[in-house]
Design an enzyme around this catalytic site. Structure first.
Site, short mmCIF file in Angstrom:
data_model
loop_
_atom_site.label_atom_id
_atom_site.label_comp_id
_atom_site.label_asym_id
_atom_site.label_seq_id
_atom_site.Cartn_x
_atom_site.Cartn_y
_atom_site.Cartn_z
N CYS A 2 -0.90 -6.71 2.15
CA CYS A 2 -0.95 -5.31 2.58
C CYS A 2 -0.10 -5.27 3.84
O CYS A 2 -0.28 -6.11 4.74
CB CYS A 2 -2.38 -4.89 2.90
SG CYS A 2 -2.48 -3.27 3.69
N ASP A 31 5.23 4.34 3.59
CA ASP A 31 3.92 3.68 3.49
C ASP A 31 2.85 4.78 3.62
O ASP A 31 3.15 5.92 3.98
CB ASP A 31 3.75 2.64 4.61
CG ASP A 31 2.41 1.88 4.53
OD1 ASP A 31 1.93 1.64 3.41
OD2 ASP A 31 1.85 1.56 5.59
N SER A 32 1.62 4.40 3.34
CA SER A 32 0.52 5.35 3.54
C SER A 32 0.25 5.58 5.03
O SER A 32 -0.30 6.61 5.42
CB SER A 32 -0.75 4.81 2.88
OG SER A 32 -1.00 3.50 3.37
N CYS A 58 4.73 -0.81 1.04
CA CYS A 58 3.30 -0.75 0.78
C CYS A 58 3.02 -1.49 -0.52
O CYS A 58 3.58 -1.12 -1.57
CB CYS A 58 2.88 0.71 0.68
SG CYS A 58 1.17 0.97 0.15
N ASN A 59 2.20 -2.51 -0.45
CA ASN A 59 1.87 -3.28 -1.67
C ASN A 59 1.12 -2.43 -2.68
O ASN A 59 1.38 -2.52 -3.87
CB ASN A 59 0.97 -4.47 -1.32
CG ASN A 59 1.69 -5.54 -0.52
OD1 ASN A 59 2.09 -6.56 -1.06
ND2 ASN A 59 1.88 -5.31 0.76
N GLU A 97 -4.66 0.56 11.86
CA GLU A 97 -4.29 1.92 12.28
C GLU A 97 -4.86 2.21 13.68
O GLU A 97 -4.17 2.72 14.56
CB GLU A 97 -4.86 2.96 11.29
CG GLU A 97 -4.19 2.99 9.94
CD GLU A 97 -2.84 3.72 9.91
OE1 GLU A 97 -2.64 4.65 10.70
OE2 GLU A 97 -1.99 3.32 9.08
N GLY A 145 -5.65 2.28 -0.72
CA GLY A 145 -6.41 1.21 -1.36
C GLY A 145 -7.74 1.64 -1.95
O GLY A 145 -8.32 0.96 -2.79
N HIS A 179 -0.14 -3.50 6.31
CA HIS A 179 -0.87 -3.28 7.56
C HIS A 179 -1.31 -4.60 8.22
O HIS A 179 -1.52 -4.65 9.43
CB HIS A 179 -2.14 -2.46 7.31
CG HIS A 179 -1.92 -0.99 7.22
ND1 HIS A 179 -1.32 -0.38 6.14
CD2 HIS A 179 -2.22 0.01 8.09
CE1 HIS A 179 -1.28 0.93 6.35
NE2 HIS A 179 -1.82 1.18 7.53
#
Ligand code: DGL
Length: 264
Positions: free
Chosen positions: A189, A11-12, A75-76, A153, A44, A191
């Protein structure tokens, strides 16, 4: 198959941990490498070309280095843009993350479905196609919220989320035509499930949230059926960029069984 060959989760940032949590329930013995492109976060807000280049480059490097048995793009944003491309070049099974529009459409009683994602995800043709296929005759109301990524985050770094961010995300859905009828929200997402409680407080108890994490975990378990798993050392998180900047995440990563934090 080498029993210690890892599953690589990418993922990012920390969003993919929501997928890891579901994966642990089904495959507790599976060795995992969790990779976060913190130097590229947030995806994004990037262009399609930038995202595709980063994802293809990093997954290529990591598959050479870690020899994973399977890669999950948790991660979408990365999946809706780069999944097809990386599948063509990497000789390893790759599971992607698709906005959970299909289950949301099946659940919604009012036919008004909210979708929260990144700006890059909500504008993808991939999402248009899912809407056409699975939400035909319903209303899919999309809202991009980069602030939710930053807030998730920050939460995992131990900071207290600002309630205004959740109120703004809720308003972004509710204030669109038909938005007052939304009863189901796709968290598109990875997250966002990290701040689901806060989103619930902002959107109301009558809203059902749907995300793809369980489905992805089931798909990984299915594709690795019959394979042996041996974790010979504690699982590791690898991050791009400055390792010192990632240190505040170490405690949260440990709660997901990621005992070590290393630079990529
Ligand atoms: N976790 C990512 C997703 O599922 C994106 C976060 C970001 O880098 O903007 O879309």
């Amino acid at each position: 198959m080498d029993e210690s060959a890892p599953i690589l989760l990418f993922d990012s940032g920390v969003g993919g941990l929501t997928v890891l949590a579901e994966l642990r329930k089904l495959l507790p013995q599976a060795p995992v490498i969790y990779a976060a492109d913190l130097a590229g976060l947030p995806y994004g807000e990037k262009t399609e070309a930038e995202i595709a280049a980063r994802v293809a480059g990093l997954l290529g490097r990591m598959s050479e280095r870690f020899r994973p048995r399977l890669i999950t793009i948790a991660c979408n944003t990365a999946s809706t843009i780069a999944l097809g491309m990386v599948r063509e070049v990497l000789h390893v099974p790759i599971v992607g993350t698709v906005p959970a529009i299909k289950p949301a459409a099946a659940l919604s009683r009012t036919g008004a479905i909210g979708l929260l994602g990144t700006a890059a995800t909500v504008r993808q043709k991939y999402v248009d196609d899912l809407e056409r296929e699975f939400a035909h005759g319903k209303r899919l109301i999309r809202h991009a919220s980069p602030e939710l990524v930053a807030t998730a985050e920050a939460k995992l770094r131990g900071e207290t989320p600002d309630p205004a961010v959740f109120a703004a995300a809720a308003a972004g859905l509710r204030e669109q035509p038909g938005g007052e009828a939304i009863d189901t929200v796709v968290l598109a997402c990875t997250h966002f499930p990290l701040v689901q409680d806060e989103l619930r407080a902002a959107l109301g108890d009558n809203v059902t949230f749907v995300d793809g994490a369980q489905g992805i975990a089931r798909r990984v378990a299915y594709l690795t059926q019959g394979q042996g798993f041996l974790r010979s050392s504690p699982d590791v998180a690898v991050v791009t960029g400055d390792l010192a900047r990632a240190q505040p995440l170490a405690a949260a990563l440990k709660t997901y069984g990621l005992e070590r934090l290393e630079p990529l």
